[in-house]
Design a protein around this motif. Structure first.
Motif, short mmCIF file in Angstrom:
data_model
loop_
_atom_site.label_atom_id
_atom_site.label_comp_id
_atom_site.label_asym_id
_atom_site.label_seq_id
_atom_site.Cartn_x
_atom_site.Cartn_y
_atom_site.Cartn_z
N LEU A 107 23.43 -3.16 21.55
CA LEU A 107 24.41 -2.63 20.61
C LEU A 107 25.76 -2.48 21.30
N PRO A 108 26.85 -2.63 20.55
CA PRO A 108 28.17 -2.44 21.16
C PRO A 108 28.38 -0.99 21.57
N PHE A 109 29.37 -0.78 22.44
CA PHE A 109 29.79 0.56 22.88
C PHE A 109 28.69 1.31 23.63
N GLN A 110 27.81 0.55 24.29
CA GLN A 110 26.76 1.14 25.14
C GLN A 110 25.84 2.07 24.35
N LEU A 111 25.70 1.85 23.07
CA LEU A 111 24.86 2.70 22.25
C LEU A 111 23.38 2.54 22.63
N ALA A 112 22.70 3.67 22.80
CA ALA A 112 21.28 3.68 23.12
C ALA A 112 20.51 4.23 21.92
N VAL A 113 19.46 3.52 21.51
CA VAL A 113 18.69 3.92 20.34
C VAL A 113 17.90 5.19 20.63
N ARG A 114 18.00 6.18 19.74
CA ARG A 114 17.29 7.45 19.90
C ARG A 114 16.21 7.64 18.86
N GLU A 115 16.39 7.11 17.67
CA GLU A 115 15.44 7.35 16.59
C GLU A 115 15.40 6.16 15.65
N VAL A 116 14.20 5.88 15.12
CA VAL A 116 14.03 4.83 14.12
C VAL A 116 13.14 5.40 13.02
N ARG A 117 13.56 5.22 11.77
CA ARG A 117 12.73 5.72 10.66
C ARG A 117 12.89 4.79 9.46
N PRO A 118 11.79 4.58 8.73
CA PRO A 118 11.83 3.69 7.56
C PRO A 118 12.57 4.33 6.39
N LEU A 119 13.43 3.54 5.76
CA LEU A 119 14.12 3.91 4.53
C LEU A 119 13.90 2.79 3.52
N PRO A 120 14.13 3.04 2.24
CA PRO A 120 13.93 1.97 1.25
C PRO A 120 14.72 0.70 1.55
N GLU A 121 15.93 0.85 2.10
CA GLU A 121 16.77 -0.32 2.34
C GLU A 121 16.52 -1.01 3.66
N GLY A 122 15.74 -0.41 4.53
CA GLY A 122 15.45 -1.03 5.83
C GLY A 122 15.06 0.01 6.86
N LEU A 123 14.87 -0.45 8.08
CA LEU A 123 14.51 0.44 9.17
C LEU A 123 15.79 1.05 9.74
N ALA A 124 15.97 2.35 9.56
CA ALA A 124 17.20 3.02 9.98
C ALA A 124 17.16 3.30 11.48
N VAL A 125 18.24 2.94 12.16
CA VAL A 125 18.36 3.12 13.61
C VAL A 125 19.48 4.10 13.89
N THR A 126 19.19 5.11 14.71
CA THR A 126 20.21 6.07 15.15
C THR A 126 20.41 5.92 16.64
N ALA A 127 21.66 5.80 17.07
CA ALA A 127 21.96 5.59 18.49
C ALA A 127 23.16 6.43 18.88
N ASP A 128 23.30 6.70 20.19
CA ASP A 128 24.45 7.47 20.64
C ASP A 128 24.80 7.10 22.09
N ALA A 129 25.96 7.55 22.51
CA ALA A 129 26.43 7.32 23.88
C ALA A 129 27.54 8.33 24.15
N LYS A 130 27.85 8.52 25.44
CA LYS A 130 28.89 9.46 25.84
C LYS A 130 29.86 8.80 26.82
#
Length: 261
Positions: A230-253
């Motif tokens: 992912l751009p901006f050095q984002l690291a994936v923290r959480e993945v959860r299914p939603l109706p529109e797709g698999l939602a990915v949450t990422a962060d960086a500092k």
């Protein structure tokens, strides 16, 4: 008496006109400052858009032209201070190849907070623009995941907050429809782990071999999906299914959000 009254009214009317004129001038000046502020923000947004496009290209990915919005008002005081409240970046149709397979994120939203950039950096385009925190939210299309599993007729979706699978399977000479759900977790390397359990098939023969074959099928589609960088050095923290797709949450500092110059 009439002359004295007219004499008193004339200065009052003149004072009111002066006051109205000052108010109008202040409103016009305020409007011009707002316009200038938004024009300056627009210039910055276009410059950052170009930088984001370069950053995505460096990752070997593709996307539709990104949209950038610089938050906080007024913008010009943020320029002088060298610190910006928020920069929001939106990207759609983010595509990258993972081990030869295409992974698609229909949408990726990035929110950079407390961004620092000197006035010289903004003016010259040289130097780093650094965000104290960056949060990203995106989706992986179920079609992309199903393509990675590479099983004819297999479809994925969301059911009661879980990743659900439906697929036709041949078991002991019978064509059956398999249904079930998967556990979805994030691995140590940022990959998405899919673990299908408790699959069921209506009409499954009540013999141990049939159940073994169904369990084997569940294991064959339980895979680790490596996500693209992912751009901006984002690291994936959480993945959860939603109706529109698999939602990915990422962060960086403490992340540079502009490409190296």
């Amino acid at each position: 008496m009439t002359q004295e009254y007219a004499y008193e009214e004339r200065p009052r009317r003149r004072g009111r006109k002066v006051l109205v004129t000052l108010v109008v001038l202040l409103l016009v000046l305020g409007g011009l400052l707002v316009v200038a502020d938004r024009v300056a923000a627009g210039v910055a947004e276009r410059a950052i858009t170009d930088q984001v496009r370069q950053e995505v290209a460096k990752q070997g990915a593709q996307s539709s032209p990104p949209s950038v919005e610089v938050g906080g008002f007024p913008f010009l005081t943020q320029v002088l201070d060298g610190r910006y409240e928020r920069i929001s970046i939106g990207m759609t149709d983010v595509r990258a190849s993972v081990q030869g397979d295409a992974v698609t994120l229909p949408k990726l939203d990035v929110d950079a907070r407390n961004v620092t950039a000197s006035l010289d950096t903004i003016r010259s385009g040289q130097g780093e623009v650094v965000a104290e925190t960056v949060n990203g939210t995106g989706t992986i299309s179920y079609e992309s995941l199903a393509a990675l599993l590479d099983r004819e007729g297999l479809t994925l979706g969301e059911r009661d907050g879980r990743l659900a699978v439906t697929a036709p399977v041949n078991i002991l000479g019978q064509r059956l429809t398999v249904n079930g759900t998967a556990d979805v977790t994030v691995g140590e390397q940022g990959e998405v782990a899919l673990r299908f359990k408790d699959l069921a098939a209506e009409g499954l023969p009540n013999v141990p071999l049939a159940r073994t074959l169904l369990n084997n099928y569940a294991q064959s589609i339980s895979i680790d999906v490596p996500l693209p960088d992912l751009p901006f050095q984002l690291a994936v923290r959480e993945v959860r299914p939603l109706p529109e797709g698999l939602a990915v949450t990422a962060d960086a500092k403490n992340v540079p959000i502009n490409a190296a110059t």
